[in-house]
Design an enzyme around this catalytic site. Structure first.
Site, PDB file in Angstrom:
ATOM      1  N   HIS A 169      -7.080  38.704 -47.603  1.00  0.00           N
ATOM      2  CA  HIS A 169      -7.430  37.282 -47.647  1.00  0.00           C
ATOM      3  C   HIS A 169      -8.207  36.943 -46.371  1.00  0.00           C
ATOM      4  O   HIS A 169      -7.785  36.099 -45.578  1.00  0.00           O
ATOM      5  CB  HIS A 169      -6.179  36.414 -47.826  1.00  0.00           C
ATOM      6  CG  HIS A 169      -6.457  35.061 -48.408  1.00  0.00           C
ATOM      7  ND1 HIS A 169      -5.812  34.572 -49.521  1.00  0.00           N
ATOM      8  CD2 HIS A 169      -7.317  34.085 -48.029  1.00  0.00           C
ATOM      9  CE1 HIS A 169      -6.259  33.351 -49.799  1.00  0.00           C
ATOM     10  NE2 HIS A 169      -7.171  33.031 -48.900  1.00  0.00           N
ATOM     11  N   ASP A 225      -4.080  30.350 -34.202  1.00  0.00           N
ATOM     12  CA  ASP A 225      -3.218  31.072 -33.247  1.00  0.00           C
ATOM     13  C   ASP A 225      -1.733  30.851 -33.549  1.00  0.00           C
ATOM     14  O   ASP A 225      -0.931  31.778 -33.465  1.00  0.00           O
ATOM     15  CB  ASP A 225      -3.485  30.608 -31.812  1.00  0.00           C
ATOM     16  CG  ASP A 225      -4.787  31.166 -31.252  1.00  0.00           C
ATOM     17  OD1 ASP A 225      -5.495  31.866 -32.002  1.00  0.00           O
ATOM     18  OD2 ASP A 225      -5.089  30.885 -30.078  1.00  0.00           O
ATOM     19  N   ASN A 241      -9.160  38.542 -52.223  1.00  0.00           N
ATOM     20  CA  ASN A 241      -9.216  37.121 -52.527  1.00  0.00           C
ATOM     21  C   ASN A 241     -10.653  36.611 -52.408  1.00  0.00           C
ATOM     22  O   ASN A 241     -11.245  36.661 -51.330  1.00  0.00           O
ATOM     23  CB  ASN A 241      -8.330  36.332 -51.563  1.00  0.00           C
ATOM     24  CG  ASN A 241      -8.360  34.846 -51.875  1.00  0.00           C
ATOM     25  OD1 ASN A 241      -7.789  34.411 -52.872  1.00  0.00           O
ATOM     26  ND2 ASN A 241      -9.059  34.075 -51.057  1.00  0.00           N
ATOM     27  N   GLU A 270      -5.118  30.068 -57.824  1.00  0.00           N
ATOM     28  CA  GLU A 270      -5.220  28.941 -56.889  1.00  0.00           C
ATOM     29  C   GLU A 270      -5.784  27.734 -57.617  1.00  0.00           C
ATOM     30  O   GLU A 270      -6.698  27.865 -58.420  1.00  0.00           O
ATOM     31  CB  GLU A 270      -6.165  29.228 -55.700  1.00  0.00           C
ATOM     32  CG  GLU A 270      -5.601  30.108 -54.636  1.00  0.00           C
ATOM     33  CD  GLU A 270      -6.559  30.307 -53.458  1.00  0.00           C
ATOM     34  OE1 GLU A 270      -7.397  29.423 -53.196  1.00  0.00           O
ATOM     35  OE2 GLU A 270      -6.459  31.364 -52.820  1.00  0.00           O
ATOM     36  N   GLN A 314      -3.820  31.661 -42.417  1.00  0.00           N
ATOM     37  CA  GLN A 314      -3.667  30.209 -42.508  1.00  0.00           C
ATOM     38  C   GLN A 314      -2.272  29.717 -42.167  1.00  0.00           C
ATOM     39  O   GLN A 314      -2.098  28.541 -41.861  1.00  0.00           O
ATOM     40  CB  GLN A 314      -4.060  29.744 -43.914  1.00  0.00           C
ATOM     41  CG  GLN A 314      -5.537  29.970 -44.193  1.00  0.00           C
ATOM     42  CD  GLN A 314      -5.929  29.558 -45.593  1.00  0.00           C
ATOM     43  OE1 GLN A 314      -5.797  30.340 -46.529  1.00  0.00           O
ATOM     44  NE2 GLN A 314      -6.405  28.345 -45.756  1.00  0.00           N
ATOM     45  N   HIS A 354     -11.927  31.887 -31.553  1.00  0.00           N
ATOM     46  CA  HIS A 354     -11.849  31.878 -30.085  1.00  0.00           C
ATOM     47  C   HIS A 354     -13.231  31.813 -29.439  1.00  0.00           C
ATOM     48  O   HIS A 354     -13.390  31.212 -28.386  1.00  0.00           O
ATOM     49  CB  HIS A 354     -11.110  33.129 -29.584  1.00  0.00           C
ATOM     50  CG  HIS A 354      -9.661  33.144 -29.978  1.00  0.00           C
ATOM     51  ND1 HIS A 354      -8.881  34.270 -29.959  1.00  0.00           N
ATOM     52  CD2 HIS A 354      -8.863  32.151 -30.439  1.00  0.00           C
ATOM     53  CE1 HIS A 354      -7.656  33.967 -30.377  1.00  0.00           C
ATOM     54  NE2 HIS A 354      -7.621  32.689 -30.677  1.00  0.00           N
TER      55      HIS A 354
HETATM   56  C1  LIG Z   1      -1.070  35.205 -26.821  1.00  0.00           C
HETATM   57  O1  LIG Z   1      -1.959  34.117 -26.937  1.00  0.00           O
HETATM   58  C2  LIG Z   1      -1.500  32.942 -26.289  1.00  0.00           C
HETATM   59  C3  LIG Z   1      -2.523  31.863 -26.625  1.00  0.00           C
HETATM   60  O2  LIG Z   1      -2.497  31.614 -27.999  1.00  0.00           O
HETATM   61  C4  LIG Z   1      -1.348  33.178 -24.805  1.00  0.00           C
HETATM   62  O3  LIG Z   1      -0.836  32.016 -24.192  1.00  0.00           O
HETATM   63  C5  LIG Z   1      -0.395  34.348 -24.591  1.00  0.00           C
HETATM   64  O4  LIG Z   1      -0.339  34.662 -23.222  1.00  0.00           O
HETATM   65  C6  LIG Z   1      -0.850  35.564 -25.367  1.00  0.00           C
HETATM   66  N1  LIG Z   1       0.200  36.591 -25.291  1.00  0.00           N
HETATM   67  C7  LIG Z   1      -0.062  37.848 -24.985  1.00  0.00           C
HETATM   68  C8  LIG Z   1       1.111  38.759 -25.008  1.00  0.00           C
HETATM   69  O5  LIG Z   1      -1.188  38.239 -24.729  1.00  0.00           O
END
Ligand SMILES: *[C@@H]1O[C@H](CO)[C@@H](O)[C@H](O)[C@H]1NC(C)=O
Ligand SMILES: *[C@@H]1O[C@H](CO)[C@@H](O)[C@H](O)[C@H]1NC(C)=O
Length: 491
Positions: free
Chosen positions: A138, A68, A182, A395, A35, A55
């Site tokens: 978690h 991300d 958790n 929590e 998170q 994703h």
């Molecule tokens: C990691 O993910 C991001 C998107 O969140 C992407 O732009 C980036 O190229 C990725 N990095 C690697 C090292 O794969």
């Protein structure tokens, strides 16, 4: 005049004393790796089930977002510690990302970057005099372990124990309070009964029960490992934490239904650990066994514990940790009636109808209706069922949809619930900690960034993820400073 003033003075002291927390009572705030951390693919970190889910099944997330980047705490942990220190937190609860520390899921490869990150975080907290409280799991299971069945595969008991050994070995010298799992109810029920959280597999009444049994065994394995090999050196405490909705009976007539629902909602993940007899709650176990038979299954859908397993799980705790947010009302289903929108807690499974009282105001999250007295009743119920042990609220917090800095409703929620904690203490429940969920706005699972639980606002449109204290943060800081609900002057 003197008498009058004296009377007011005495009364003032009494009132003050009434809403003061016991000496040594500790206040903290919590977050979880997925998170807040972001950096989902930095260095050698492997994907977790939440990376895959957000994703590839983003239609399940309210705003289609992912964790991300989240709060970018992987890079901004110093700032988080600064804020925790500004609030005066006694402890900070965070979780360790299994796939960040062990990119293979298994313990043969340990990520140097993962070790460095958690070492920095732990050392940074200790430098500020804040106790680190760490959660092992978690919800961000390594995807490759999910590919092997995840929590439904009994071998996960060994995988989790191997992971726990690495974590205790690396950080056990400095972390003295551990949460193994958790909210098992979310890991097993929101995933397998409702099919709504990662990995998004629906298997009600089957997958959920395999998961439940394996998670109890995995917790027990991690507790026993600590007890045997690490406690003699480090003298820490280990337990799991359960999120429990307090279940009210609709009326006197439905006390049995409410109690059976509590045995599902709380007992499922507590009875085996915290009672003298161990194993599943008897009423719940009998109900599922009979129902499975009627359905033509050769054995109960709820996998039995062997006597050896019962002994293995029983007593594997150092305290009881509870997460509380909300309540439900229960009554028997009318003939032909559906169980309401709460398959969680087995409403459908055990023939109970669940809803909320019309007087309970709704927070921003769809599942969240506010009922402060539920917290006191729950604590008293726990003590009655699991004994006079140490209880920690690990929590509790409130969600809004707006980025409001003047968050009056959140302050009210905290005050009302803390008051109930004090009442439970008066009832004789030994509550020793309170943990606000959450330090800062973060990725709220399938709600994405639409539900905000933070004491601190985060601007998710700002690449720097600017953090700003809300009024609730100031309220909490004052509470911690004065150790009482009566001396908080918000001016
Ligand atoms: C990691 O993910 C991001 C998107 O969140 C992407 O732009 C980036 O190229 C990725 N990095 C690697 C090292 O794969
Ligand atoms: C509550 O539990 C703590 C930790 O086990 C213990 O030190 C304390 O004495 C207990 N307090 C009461 C009132 O039982």
């Amino acid at each position: 005049m003197m008498n009058y003033m004296g009377y007011i003075g005495v009364l003032g002291v009494l009132v003050q004393a009434e809403r003061r927390f016991p000496d040594g009572f500790k206040f903290g705030a919590a977050t979880a790796a997925y998170q807040v951390e972001g950096a989902w693919n930095s260095s050698d970190k492997a994907p977790s089930i939440w990376d895959t889910f957000t994703h590839h099944q983003s239609e399940n997330i309210a705003d289609g977002s992912s964790g991300d980047v989240a709060c970018d705490s992987y890079n901004k942990w110093r700032e988080d510690i600064e804020l925790a220190s500004e609030l005066g937190l006694h402890f900070y609860r965070f979780s360790i990302s299994w796939p960040r520390l062990l990119p293979n899921g298994f313990s043969n490869v340990i990520s140097e970057d993962g070790v460095r990150y958690y070492n920095d975080l732990i050392d940074g907290l200790l430098e500020k005099g804040i106790e680190p409280v760490a959660t092992l799991y978690h919800w961000d299971l390594p995807q490759n372990l999910q590919d092997l069945g995840g929590w439904t595969n009994p071998l996960i008991v060994d995988w989790f124990k191997d992971y726990a050994r690495i974590v205790y070995t690396l950080f056990g010298d400095r972390v003295k309070t551990w949460i193994t799992i958790n909210e098992a109810i979310v890991v097993c029920e929101v995933v397998y009964t409702m099919g709504s959280f990662a990995p998004g597999i629906s298997s009600p009444g089957l997958g959920s029960y395999l998961c439940g049994k394996n998670i109890l065994l995995a917790h027990a394995a991690a507790w026993r490992l600590y007890d045997e090999e690490f406690r003699p050196m480090y003298h820490g405490k280990v337990s799991l934490t359960n999120q429990i909705f307090w279940i009210e009976p609709y009326s006197e007539e439905f006390i049995e239904e409410a109690e059976l629902t509590m045995q599902y909602a709380a007992g499922f993940y507590s009875h085996a650990i915290y009672t003298k007899e161990g194993g599943w709650p008897p009423t719940f176990e009998k109900y599922i066994a009979e129902k499975s038979k009627r359905e033509g299954y050769p054995r109960s859908r709820l996998p039995a514990f062997t006597e050896e397993e019962k002994e293995f799980v029983k007593g594997t705790y150092d305290f009881y940790a509870v997460n509380y947010y909300t309540s439900r009302r229960a009554r028997a289903l009318k003939p032909g009636e559906a169980a309401g929108e709460w398959p969680m807690f087995g409403a459908g499974e055990i023939g109970v109808f669940l809803d909320v009282h019309p007087d309970w105001p709704q927070a921003a999250s769809h599942w969240f209706y506010v009922n402060p007295p539920g917290l006191r009743k729950l604590l008293v119920w726990l003590k009655k069922n699991y004994g006079d042990i140490e209880y920690m609220i690990i929590e509790n917090g409130y969600s809004t949809s707006e980025r409001d800095l003047n968050d009056i409703k959140r302050i009210q929620y905290y005050e009302d619930h803390l008051e109930q904690v004090l009442l439970a203490i008066k009832d004789g429940v030994n509550v020793t900690r309170y943990t606000a969920w959450t330090l800062l706005d973060n990725y709220e699972w399938t709600d994405g960034y639409t539900s905000k639980f933070g004491l601190i606002d985060v601007d998710f449109n700002d690449p720097a993820r600017k953090r700003t204290l809300r009024d609730s943060a100031r309220f909490y800081a004052k509470l911690i400073e004065t150790h009482s609900l009566d001396d908080i002057n918000m001016v």
